[in-house]
Design a protein around this motif. Structure first.
Motif, PDB file in Angstrom:
ATOM      1  N   LEU A 137      25.770  79.185  49.595  1.00  0.00           N
ATOM      2  CA  LEU A 137      26.677  80.317  49.794  1.00  0.00           C
ATOM      3  C   LEU A 137      25.947  81.538  50.349  1.00  0.00           C
ATOM      4  CD1 LEU A 137      29.500  81.436  49.703  1.00  0.00           C
ATOM      5  CD2 LEU A 137      29.193  81.867  47.246  1.00  0.00           C
ATOM      6  N   ILE A 138      24.733  81.813  49.854  1.00  0.00           N
ATOM      7  CA  ILE A 138      23.948  82.928  50.409  1.00  0.00           C
ATOM      8  C   ILE A 138      23.678  82.691  51.891  1.00  0.00           C
ATOM      9  CG2 ILE A 138      21.661  84.042  50.406  1.00  0.00           C
ATOM     10  CD1 ILE A 138      21.673  83.537  47.296  1.00  0.00           C
ATOM     11  N   ALA A 139      23.265  81.481  52.238  1.00  0.00           N
ATOM     12  CA  ALA A 139      22.971  81.175  53.645  1.00  0.00           C
ATOM     13  C   ALA A 139      24.226  81.302  54.509  1.00  0.00           C
ATOM     14  CB  ALA A 139      22.371  79.774  53.764  1.00  0.00           C
ATOM     15  N   ALA A 140      25.333  80.773  54.024  1.00  0.00           N
ATOM     16  CA  ALA A 140      26.586  80.854  54.796  1.00  0.00           C
ATOM     17  C   ALA A 140      27.034  82.305  54.944  1.00  0.00           C
ATOM     18  CB  ALA A 140      27.665  80.020  54.117  1.00  0.00           C
ATOM     19  N   ALA A 141      26.956  83.065  53.863  1.00  0.00           N
ATOM     20  CA  ALA A 141      27.360  84.469  53.915  1.00  0.00           C
ATOM     21  C   ALA A 141      26.477  85.248  54.887  1.00  0.00           C
ATOM     22  CB  ALA A 141      27.298  85.091  52.519  1.00  0.00           C
ATOM     23  N   PHE A 142      25.178  84.953  54.879  1.00  0.00           N
ATOM     24  CA  PHE A 142      24.300  85.688  55.779  1.00  0.00           C
ATOM     25  C   PHE A 142      24.488  85.281  57.230  1.00  0.00           C
ATOM     26  CE2 PHE A 142      22.915  87.856  52.208  1.00  0.00           C
ATOM     27  CZ  PHE A 142      22.527  89.080  52.717  1.00  0.00           C
ATOM     28  N   CYS A 143      24.912  84.086  57.483  1.00  0.00           N
ATOM     29  CA  CYS A 143      25.283  83.742  58.860  1.00  0.00           C
ATOM     30  C   CYS A 143      26.437  84.639  59.304  1.00  0.00           C
ATOM     31  CB  CYS A 143      25.642  82.263  58.967  1.00  0.00           C
ATOM     32  SG  CYS A 143      24.210  81.171  58.859  1.00  0.00           S
ATOM     33  N   MET A 144      27.412  84.844  58.408  1.00  0.00           N
ATOM     34  CA  MET A 144      28.533  85.743  58.720  1.00  0.00           C
ATOM     35  C   MET A 144      28.039  87.182  58.887  1.00  0.00           C
ATOM     36  SD  MET A 144      31.808  86.897  56.422  1.00  0.00           S
ATOM     37  CE  MET A 144      30.735  87.602  55.196  1.00  0.00           C
ATOM     38  N   PHE A 145      27.257  87.683  57.915  1.00  0.00           N
ATOM     39  CA  PHE A 145      26.758  89.056  58.010  1.00  0.00           C
ATOM     40  C   PHE A 145      25.942  89.259  59.286  1.00  0.00           C
ATOM     41  CE2 PHE A 145      26.830  89.176  53.134  1.00  0.00           C
ATOM     42  CZ  PHE A 145      27.983  89.939  53.074  1.00  0.00           C
ATOM     43  N   ASN A 146      25.091  88.285  59.629  1.00  0.00           N
ATOM     44  CA  ASN A 146      24.266  88.382  60.839  1.00  0.00           C
ATOM     45  C   ASN A 146      25.137  88.479  62.081  1.00  0.00           C
ATOM     46  OD1 ASN A 146      21.828  85.897  59.668  1.00  0.00           O
ATOM     47  ND2 ASN A 146      22.084  88.022  59.060  1.00  0.00           N
ATOM     48  N   ARG A 147      26.159  87.682  62.142  1.00  0.00           N
ATOM     49  CA  ARG A 147      27.038  87.694  63.321  1.00  0.00           C
ATOM     50  C   ARG A 147      27.871  88.964  63.385  1.00  0.00           C
ATOM     51  NH1 ARG A 147      25.097  83.141  62.180  1.00  0.00           N
ATOM     52  NH2 ARG A 147      24.981  81.342  63.549  1.00  0.00           N
ATOM     53  N   TYR A 148      28.243  89.494  62.236  1.00  0.00           N
ATOM     54  CA  TYR A 148      28.978  90.756  62.158  1.00  0.00           C
ATOM     55  C   TYR A 148      28.119  91.894  62.701  1.00  0.00           C
ATOM     56  CZ  TYR A 148      31.749  94.406  59.645  1.00  0.00           C
ATOM     57  OH  TYR A 148      32.512  95.482  59.297  1.00  0.00           O
ATOM     58  N   VAL A 149      26.885  91.984  62.222  1.00  0.00           N
ATOM     59  CA  VAL A 149      25.963  93.042  62.629  1.00  0.00           C
ATOM     60  C   VAL A 149      25.608  92.930  64.115  1.00  0.00           C
ATOM     61  CG1 VAL A 149      23.555  93.790  62.341  1.00  0.00           C
ATOM     62  CG2 VAL A 149      25.007  93.451  60.339  1.00  0.00           C
ATOM     63  N   ASP A 150      25.264  91.733  64.564  1.00  0.00           N
ATOM     64  CA  ASP A 150      24.847  91.558  65.960  1.00  0.00           C
ATOM     65  C   ASP A 150      26.026  91.449  66.914  1.00  0.00           C
ATOM     66  OD1 ASP A 150      22.185  91.745  65.309  1.00  0.00           O
ATOM     67  OD2 ASP A 150      21.842  89.584  65.271  1.00  0.00           O
ATOM     68  N   GLY A 151      27.156  90.950  66.428  1.00  0.00           N
ATOM     69  CA  GLY A 151      28.335  90.825  67.293  1.00  0.00           C
ATOM     70  C   GLY A 151      28.888  92.166  67.731  1.00  0.00           C
ATOM     71  N   LEU A 152      28.605  93.212  66.952  1.00  0.00           N
ATOM     72  CA  LEU A 152      29.030  94.559  67.333  1.00  0.00           C
ATOM     73  C   LEU A 152      27.858  95.412  67.809  1.00  0.00           C
ATOM     74  CD1 LEU A 152      31.766  95.075  64.620  1.00  0.00           C
ATOM     75  CD2 LEU A 152      32.098  94.954  67.102  1.00  0.00           C
ATOM     76  N   ALA A 153      26.710  94.761  68.014  1.00  0.00           N
ATOM     77  CA  ALA A 153      25.518  95.408  68.590  1.00  0.00           C
ATOM     78  C   ALA A 153      25.120  96.673  67.837  1.00  0.00           C
ATOM     79  CB  ALA A 153      25.725  95.689  70.078  1.00  0.00           C
ATOM     80  N   THR A 154      25.059  96.565  66.513  1.00  0.00           N
ATOM     81  CA  THR A 154      24.670  97.733  65.718  1.00  0.00           C
ATOM     82  C   THR A 154      23.213  98.102  65.978  1.00  0.00           C
ATOM     83  OG1 THR A 154      24.011  96.417  63.798  1.00  0.00           O
ATOM     84  CG2 THR A 154      26.319  97.142  63.897  1.00  0.00           C
TER      85      THR A 154
END
Length: 178
Positions: A137-154
């Motif tokens: 679950l941590i790994a799956a959640a961080f895949c989501m968090f990573n894509r959220y952060v990078d998908g909006l080019a923060t």
């Protein structure tokens, strides 16, 4: 430059949380439960899992911020995180944590990449079903968090030192105060 109008003084997910507080609340609560809630895995071990997955996903903000927290929480500090980034098997962590890191990296590739062989090794090294569950679950959640952060080019500082204060603060205060 971010793809949407974000507070330029806030890096990474902090800017996204400020932008949409109504979506931030459940995401912060998820991080709090996964990384700081009751567990037989230490906070440092769970932060290390998130840092290694985020590094594998090439997410600068998440890998560096969670590395800073893991370094604060783990005996051996940042050298332990850097060793795990470079080579999980060579990292100075327990055999159980190494096995769980391999499970987490398989999740990063795709859920179906987690095979019985990885689970058997984790169990043989003493991982419980709850620890295996939480690692996935941590790994799956961080895949989501990573894509959220990078998908909006923060904004994500490249220098690890930029994250040191954040790591100590999050370790002490938790995620729901972000």
């Amino acid at each position: 430059m971010p793809h949407i109008a974000l507070d330029e003084n806030l890096p990474g997910i902090s800017a996204l949380f400020a932008y949409r507080p109504e979506t931030a609340a459940p995401l912060k609560q998820l991080a709090e439960v996964l990384l700081r809630g009751p567990s037989s895995l230490s906070v440092g071990e769970r932060e290390l899992i998130s840092a290694v997955v985020s590094r594998g996903n090439d997410c600068t903000f998440c890998s560096r911020s969670h590395a800073a927290i893991a370094a604060e929480a783990l005996e051996g500090g940042m050298p332990v995180v850097e060793a795990a980034w470079a080579d999980v098997d060579g990292a100075p962590v327990s055999a159980k944590v190494k096995a769980l890191l391999h499970v987490a990296l398989a999740v990063r590739e795709g859920g179906k990449s987690v095979g019985e062989d990885l689970i058997a090794v984790a169990r043989a090294e003493g991982a419980t079903d709850v620890e295996i569950h939480d690692t996935v679950l941590i790994a799956a959640a961080f895949c989501m968090f990573n894509r959220y952060v990078d998908g909006l080019a923060t904004i994500a500082p490249e220098d690890q030192e930029a994250y040191q204060g954040m790591g100590a603060r999050l370790l002490q205060e938790g995620y729901t105060r972000l």
